[in-house]
Design an enzyme around this catalytic site. Structure first.
Site, PDB file in Angstrom:
ATOM      1  N   ARG A 262       0.816  -1.223   0.000  1.00 11.64           N
ATOM      2  CA  ARG A 262       0.000   0.000   0.000  1.00 11.64           C
ATOM      3  C   ARG A 262       0.848   1.271   0.000  1.00 11.64           C
ATOM      4  O   ARG A 262       0.501   2.280   0.616  1.00 11.64           O
ATOM      5  CB  ARG A 262      -0.977   0.016   1.182  1.00 11.64           C
TER       6      ARG A 262
ATOM      7  N   SER B 290     -10.869   0.591   3.649  1.00 10.51           N
ATOM      8  CA  SER B 290     -10.042   0.012   4.721  1.00 10.51           C
ATOM      9  C   SER B 290      -9.278   1.115   5.444  1.00 10.51           C
ATOM     10  O   SER B 290      -8.552   1.891   4.825  1.00 10.51           O
ATOM     11  CB  SER B 290      -9.058  -0.998   4.140  1.00 10.51           C
TER      12      SER B 290
ATOM     13  N   GLU C 241      -4.121   3.325   6.710  1.00  6.67           N
ATOM     14  CA  GLU C 241      -4.119   3.136   5.263  1.00  6.67           C
ATOM     15  C   GLU C 241      -4.806   4.314   4.588  1.00  6.67           C
ATOM     16  O   GLU C 241      -4.392   4.759   3.529  1.00  6.67           O
ATOM     17  CB  GLU C 241      -4.829   1.831   4.884  1.00  6.67           C
TER      18      GLU C 241
END
Length: 315
Positions: free
Chosen positions: A172, A221, A296
């Site tokens: 990520r 998320s 995130e």
């Protein structure tokens, strides 16, 4: 918000004090000092080249994985529109996709062309620019598995093509400069049967619908899954759940009952409440398990001003 900015001439659209809440999934947060929607890549290059180098620049896609703080975003927010949403076939397994194209458009175009391996993009609620920058992923695959190269416009206005190896991808994360704008990307899959590809896309869609609060005002998320050697193999949602945070609420912000790695805006939550709830979840997980969760979701902009603080007018 910062002082007045001298802006270059553009062929696209410039809006002063543009509210960002309607453009992000959480439906909260302040305004952009300036919102720029370029007509094409040349317009974007010229604008960034001639814009004062001290002016901050941030790219905005669909706003799905983003908290815009209540004090707004100083400088210029760049939003790529329809001119950047093209998807073109280069050969039987390769496509060039504009930075403003959605994951749904990319995966559907791949399906129609009989290109397999891109089905997971159906589940990423964002644009090519966003998921290339973040190495977005789901259902066992990541952008790094299908990306050949991307074209970016740097803060200087320079246009560059970067190969996969130059992006420094990790989980990520990429090594792209914060102010770089991804204007296109080339993805490669493999030959597949359109019916089988469609079946996989439907499976992914049904799985997301069953497990995630997709019909709520959310940001996707919230926390990265920690490395298994640190978490004992537990995913972020499990750590949040075991810390007793399912349904935890702060003002109008709540930890989703359906999926504990999602925060939701139950109505009129401020971004301050949403971010503070996330920090409280991090604190409880750290206390309960010793694992420090990493955000995130991107958090950008300035905090809400304290009562009595003077604000510089947007000019």
């Amino acid at each position: 918000m910062s002082e007045a900015i001298v802006l270059p001439a553009v062929r696209g659209k410039l809006t002063a004090g543009a509210p960002l809440a309607p453009l992000v999934w959480f439906k909260s947060g302040g305004s952009a000092q300036w919102l720029f929607e370029p007509k094409d890549a040349d317009d974007l290059c010229a604008f960034l080249r001639d814009l004062g180098p001290a002016v901050p620049v941030m790219a905005l896609g669909l706003g799905s994985n983003l908290i815009v703080r209540d004090g707004g975003v100083p400088g210029v927010v760049v939003r790529l529109g329809k001119a950047f949403a093209r998807v073109d076939l280069l050969d039987g397994v390769t496509m060039r996709c504009g930075g403003g194209a959605s994951g749904i458009l990319v995966s559907s175009t791949a399906r129609d062309a009989g290109i397999a391996g891109l089905e997971f993009l159906r589940s990423i609620p964002g644009t090519v620019g966003g998921f290339v920058r973040m190495n977005g992923g789901a259902y066992g695959r990541e952008v790094k598995d299908v990306l050949v190269e991307c074209e970016v416009v740097l803060r200087s206005g320079e246009r560059r093509v970067l190969a996969l190896a130059e992006l420094g991808y990790t989980y990520r994360h990429s090594a792209l400069p914060e102010s770089a704008v991804v204007v296109s990307a080339v993805f490669r899959g493999q030959p597949g049967d359109p019916a089988a590809i469609q079946a996989e896309m439907e499976r992914i869609s049904e799985s997301r619908e069953a497990s995630q609060p997709l019909r709520s005002k959310t940001g996707g998320s919230t926390f990265k899954n920690p490395p298994p050697e640190i978490s004992g193999g537990q995913k972020a949602w499990e750590l949040v759940d075991r810390a007793g945070c399912r349904g935890l609420q702060l003002g109008g912000a709540q930890v989703s009952e359906k999926h504990t790695n999602f925060l939701i805006n139950t109505g009129e939550a401020t971004s301050t409440e949403i971010e503070a709830l996330g920090e409280e979840v991090r604190r409880r997980v750290k206390t309960g398990s010793g694992v420090e969760l990493e955000w995130e979701i991107q958090r950008v902009g300035l905090p809400a001003p304290a009562p009595g603080d003077k604000r510089v007018e947007i000019k």
